[in-house]
Design a protein around this motif. Structure first.
Motif, PDB file in Angstrom:
ATOM      1  N   ALA A   1       0.959  -1.539   0.036  1.00  0.00           N
ATOM      2  CA  ALA A   1      -0.323  -0.157   0.088  1.00  0.00           C
ATOM      3  C   ALA A   1       0.937   1.429  -0.233  1.00  0.00           C
ATOM      4  N   VAL A   2       0.312   2.275  -0.779  1.00  0.00           N
ATOM      5  CA  VAL A   2       2.101   3.638  -1.372  1.00  0.00           C
ATOM      6  C   VAL A   2       0.176   4.176  -1.350  1.00  0.00           C
ATOM      7  N   ARG A   3       0.891   5.506  -1.048  1.00  0.00           N
ATOM      8  CA  ARG A   3       0.250   6.820  -1.006  1.00  0.00           C
ATOM      9  C   ARG A   3       0.528   7.864  -1.402  1.00  0.00           C
ATOM     10  N   ILE A   4       0.174   7.699  -3.479  1.00  0.00           N
ATOM     11  CA  ILE A   4       0.744   9.165  -4.234  1.00  0.00           C
ATOM     12  C   ILE A   4       0.357  10.364  -3.657  1.00  0.00           C
ATOM     13  N   GLY A   5       0.701  10.957  -3.415  1.00  0.00           N
ATOM     14  CA  GLY A   5       0.509  11.961  -2.470  1.00  0.00           C
ATOM     15  C   GLY A   5      -0.885  12.122  -2.110  1.00  0.00           C
ATOM     16  N   LYS A   6      -2.601  12.252  -2.044  1.00  0.00           N
ATOM     17  CA  LYS A   6      -3.048  12.285  -1.170  1.00  0.00           C
ATOM     18  C   LYS A   6      -4.020  10.690  -1.754  1.00  0.00           C
ATOM     19  N   THR A   7      -3.588  10.163  -2.946  1.00  0.00           N
ATOM     20  CA  THR A   7      -4.181   9.010  -3.372  1.00  0.00           C
ATOM     21  C   THR A   7      -3.502   7.348  -2.527  1.00  0.00           C
ATOM     22  N   ARG A   8      -4.367   6.788  -1.885  1.00  0.00           N
ATOM     23  CA  ARG A   8      -3.617   5.779  -1.158  1.00  0.00           C
ATOM     24  C   ARG A   8      -4.070   4.507  -2.316  1.00  0.00           C
ATOM     25  N   LEU A   9      -2.821   3.910  -2.481  1.00  0.00           N
ATOM     26  CA  LEU A   9      -2.810   2.709  -4.075  1.00  0.00           C
ATOM     27  C   LEU A   9      -2.800   1.377  -2.954  1.00  0.00           C
ATOM     28  N   ILE A  10      -3.171   0.103  -4.505  1.00  0.00           N
ATOM     29  CA  ILE A  10      -2.886  -1.114  -2.938  1.00  0.00           C
ATOM     30  C   ILE A  10      -2.098  -1.867  -4.205  1.00  0.00           C
ATOM     31  N   ASP A  11      -1.544  -3.070  -4.322  1.00  0.00           N
ATOM     32  CA  ASP A  11      -1.395  -3.487  -5.551  1.00  0.00           C
ATOM     33  C   ASP A  11      -0.659  -5.053  -4.422  1.00  0.00           C
ATOM     34  N   ASN A  12      -0.893  -6.298  -5.256  1.00  0.00           N
ATOM     35  CA  ASN A  12      -0.189  -7.090  -4.999  1.00  0.00           C
ATOM     36  C   ASN A  12       0.030  -8.203  -6.100  1.00  0.00           C
ATOM     37  N   MET A  13       1.020  -9.284  -6.019  1.00  0.00           N
ATOM     38  CA  MET A  13       1.389 -10.023  -7.311  1.00  0.00           C
ATOM     39  C   MET A  13       1.633 -11.595  -6.097  1.00  0.00           C
ATOM     40  N   PRO A  14       0.662 -12.547  -6.654  1.00  0.00           N
ATOM     41  CA  PRO A  14       0.878 -13.881  -6.208  1.00  0.00           C
ATOM     42  C   PRO A  14       2.282 -14.084  -6.420  1.00  0.00           C
ATOM     43  N   LEU A  15       2.724 -14.415  -5.569  1.00  0.00           N
ATOM     44  CA  LEU A  15       4.014 -15.864  -6.109  1.00  0.00           C
ATOM     45  C   LEU A  15       4.143 -17.169  -5.833  1.00  0.00           C
ATOM     46  N   GLU A  16       3.659 -17.754  -7.094  1.00  0.00           N
ATOM     47  CA  GLU A  16       3.250 -19.404  -7.153  1.00  0.00           C
ATOM     48  C   GLU A  16       3.065 -20.101  -7.983  1.00  0.00           C
TER      49      GLU A  16
END
Ligand code: AMP
Length: 277
Positions: A262-277
């Motif tokens: 989860a990373v804030r870019i300016g005031k916007t909080r973004l989430i992302d992920n990548m399966p490792l499987e």
């Protein structure tokens, strides 16, 4: 396509449906990620129900509930285009009438990551999804890998409460530069939009390291963190390498895992992920 606003209308329509019913819960302001869920549901079921509801109980008091983007007319056009049969658009009064006081609290898997950063978020999510499941009574429900912890929470709830609904997880749909599609991307100005590619870059580093045989989770977290710190507009909320099912942080990656952030870019909080499987 029928658009309905009340629970009793959904129930009446549902009773007349034969065969498998696919359900896609959304908060609207639809993009190709949502539409991919609907298209997959279309293939696997004889009827499709989509809900559009910005659920107030999953937003914290300082979060973006009021500002969350909404465009029902556009959403309905898009859903018509991908062959949705029924769109359920309830009001807050329909979902949370006066006196409402029952909640679904999924323990453990909700304690970390999004759960830690957004207290009460998953209680709101689990409660509204449970309500929607009881109302719609789907055969299958479709969720995006984009919200990996949400998937883990919903799967836990369905198993624990014997809901008997098949949960189908659809891979994350991305923009051409890797940014995961999200209704919240609209908040980003052009400079921030460019900076936001750092999330996918960091996840790609994690995947490359893992594919190269790296199993030390902390080494991967450190490299992801170092890369994100080079982006001046980015502020890290968390960087995680965790068990794919329980979301517990791993020391060594010996079972299906997920890199998430989860990373804030300016005031916007973004989430992302990548399966490792
Ligand atoms: P939301 O409207 O954000 O609550 O999302 C509704 C559903 O769409 C959730 O199951 C999300 O995980 C899924 N979703 C959102 N963005 C994406 C995406 N980029 N790719 C795949 N699924 C997504």
């Amino acid at each position: 396509m029928e658009v309905v606003k009340t629970i009793s209308e959904v129930r009446a329509i549902r009773q007349k449906l034969n065969g498998a019913v696919g359900f896609v819960p959304t908060m609207g302001y639809l993009h190709q990620g949502h539409l991919t869920l609907v298209k997959q549901a279309r293939i696997e079921n004889s009827a499709i129900i989509v809900s559009i509801y910005v659920n107030p109980t999953q937003f914290g008091p300082k979060e973006d509930f009021a500002a969350y983007p909404r465009d029902l007319d556009r959403d309905l056009g898009l859903l018509w285009g991908v062959g949705a049969d029924i769109v359920f658009v309830p009001s807050d009064a329909e979902m949370y009438p006066p006196g409402f006081s029952s909640w679904v609290d999924v323990e453990k898997v909700t304690e970390r990551l999004e759960g830690a950063s957004r207290p009460g978020h998953f209680r709101g999510v689990a409660t509204v999804v449970a309500k929607l499941f009881y109302i719609v009574q789907p055969t299958r429900a479709y969720f995006g890998q984009k919200d990996a912890q949400q998937v883990a929470v919903i799967k836990r709830m369905v198993a624990d409460l014997n809901m008997g609904i098949e949960i189908v997880v659809v891979p994350t749909v991305r923009e051409s530069d890797g940014l995961a599609m999200s209704s919240r991307n609209i908040y980003l100005n052009p400079e921030e939009r460019q900076a936001a590619t750092i999330l996918f870059k960091a996840l790609s580093v994690a995947k490359q390291l893992w594919q190269g045989g790296e199993r030390d989770a902390e080494k991967i977290r450190r490299q992801m963190t170092a890369l994100i710190q080079k982006e001046p507009l980015a502020q890290i909320d968390y960087v995680s390498i965790a068990d794919a099912e329980t979301l517990e942080e791993l020391n060594s990656i010996e079972r299906p895992a997920v890199a998430s952030l989860a990373v804030r870019i300016g005031k916007t909080r973004l989430i992302d992920n990548m399966p490792l499987e």
